[in-house]
Design a protein around this motif. Sequence first.
Motif, mmCIF file in Angstrom:
data_model
loop_
_atom_site.group_PDB
_atom_site.id
_atom_site.type_symbol
_atom_site.label_atom_id
_atom_site.label_comp_id
_atom_site.label_asym_id
_atom_site.label_seq_id
_atom_site.Cartn_x
_atom_site.Cartn_y
_atom_site.Cartn_z
ATOM 1 N N PRO A 405 0.827 -1.229 0.000
ATOM 2 C CA PRO A 405 0.000 0.000 0.000
ATOM 3 C C PRO A 405 0.853 1.267 0.000
ATOM 4 N N GLU A 406 1.981 1.251 0.746
ATOM 5 C CA GLU A 406 2.833 2.462 0.759
ATOM 6 C C GLU A 406 3.496 2.660 -0.603
ATOM 7 N N GLY A 409 1.055 4.062 -2.830
ATOM 8 C CA GLY A 409 0.790 5.454 -2.458
ATOM 9 C C GLY A 409 1.753 6.395 -3.156
ATOM 10 N N TYR A 445 -5.627 -3.379 -2.588
ATOM 11 C CA TYR A 445 -5.393 -1.934 -2.790
ATOM 12 C C TYR A 445 -6.309 -1.403 -3.897
ATOM 13 N N SER A 450 -8.558 -2.532 3.153
ATOM 14 C CA SER A 450 -7.298 -2.620 3.921
ATOM 15 C C SER A 450 -6.779 -4.050 3.851
#
Length: 474
Positions: A405-406, A409, A445, A450
């Motif tokens: 997820p990061e 991002g 994602y 989550s």
Amino acid sequence: MVVLVKVSVGVNRRHINAGLNWLIYFTIIFFNWQFSIAIMASDWYNEFINRHYIKKKGDLIALFRYRAAGGISSEAAIGRIASESSSGTWTTLTKLPRLLPKVKAYAYKYDSRTVEVAYPPIIFENGSVPALMSAIGGNIFGMKALDSLRLQDAELPSEFVNSFKGPVYGKDAIKKIFKKKSGPITSVVPKPKLGYTAREHAEKVAYAIWKGGMDCVKDDENLTDQKFNQFDERVKWVAKFRDKAEKETGNVKDAFLNVTSPDLRELERRIKLVHDNGFKYFMIDVVVSGFTAVQTACNIARDYKMAIHGHRAMHAMFTRNESHGMSMLFLAKLMRLMGVDQLHIGTVVGKLTGSQREIVATKEMILAGADGVGEISGLRMPQKWGKIKPMLPVASGGLHPGLLPEVFGIYGTTDLVLQLGGGTQGHPMGIEAGARAAMQAIDAYKEGISLSEYAKKHRELAAALKKWNVMKPI
Ligand code: CAP
Ligand code: MG
């Protein structure tokens, strides 16, 4: 007289020594001064500085970060940068060619830490990165007058950019090779880096990775043609299990086979072998291979209509020091220009260095369309790309499902190559489950769910989160 007597009577050993020291001191000062006058009289570096220079449309503008050596002024430092990277040298010359005014670079915008140098395009060989780098990446980095020097970026003029052909696919590989509407292209590199035989590499690892849902299997940067895993053998076995995986999954499967070679003839032979075994990609270690080999590989890829995965092993020798060397941003610019389709540029959250600010600036620059990107002061120069296709960023290095997820991002998922290694094969349920866990993290994602929620119904992801959670390896 009394004064003299007093002085002469008062004079003792200490005074004589002090007097001698002062005499020596002033003698040194005098000769240094003479010496520096001599230097000034004999050098012409300051003719390569011109604060009033108006940059011309076709100029190449290089942005350097510099630190002058002790006792050297900023002007003395930047004059050397502009001179030694274009047409000057350390001393005045007795005869100068008629063309000299046309081949001089000028340091024209500078402060005590950065300098922009304008180079006339005539001094560079169109279509050649080695020639460009022998100038703006050459002698100046070893000059005694500089304590440090970093080539942060350079704005390449359109005439120079248009003398290259760029990537065959670039970001179009997602649709044109994998027939996918959107990214990421997913890849896993067999770990440990070395130790499998060619057949084990294909049958035990690559096949499981493809069955787990990955698009690609990537050779590690130091896997080339070792006795225990010979290149020709590996190509043959990987092709065999690619066909098996494609048939069983119904999806396009490919590999980033590492063609890094000891010479250009062998490089061409290896690329041809990969092509003849039905692969659309090959991989090359771009830094250790060198610019000429990369340009050769790009030209061959064009002939075979193949895509190139660029691994950047060795880049950190000169990119990670913020004050000396060359930025990863400019290295990436050169790779897109030459024709690499996708290049490792960092993850921010993984095990390898790279600031988010520079990684994002690099990602924007390599993905930008014809009109290119704007300037970010001190970090990135403006750059137009014309017909050079966008190049995909590769995020890799210490990644596992918990970190995805990061990563998304920073990169999004659309125009990205996501590459994992240990973060799949360290999975407690095995290699195929490890690949599946990563695919589940991508799906989570994309669906805006989550990981912990998604893991409730996906056991491979749950097992990955149990082992690694969101730890950031260093
Ligand atoms: C990743 C990797 C890649 C690095 C290269 C490795 O393996 O195969 O070479 O990503 O670094 O050997 O480390 P892991 P970068 O996933 O097991 O770390 O992408 O920064 O160029
Ligand atoms: Mg590796």
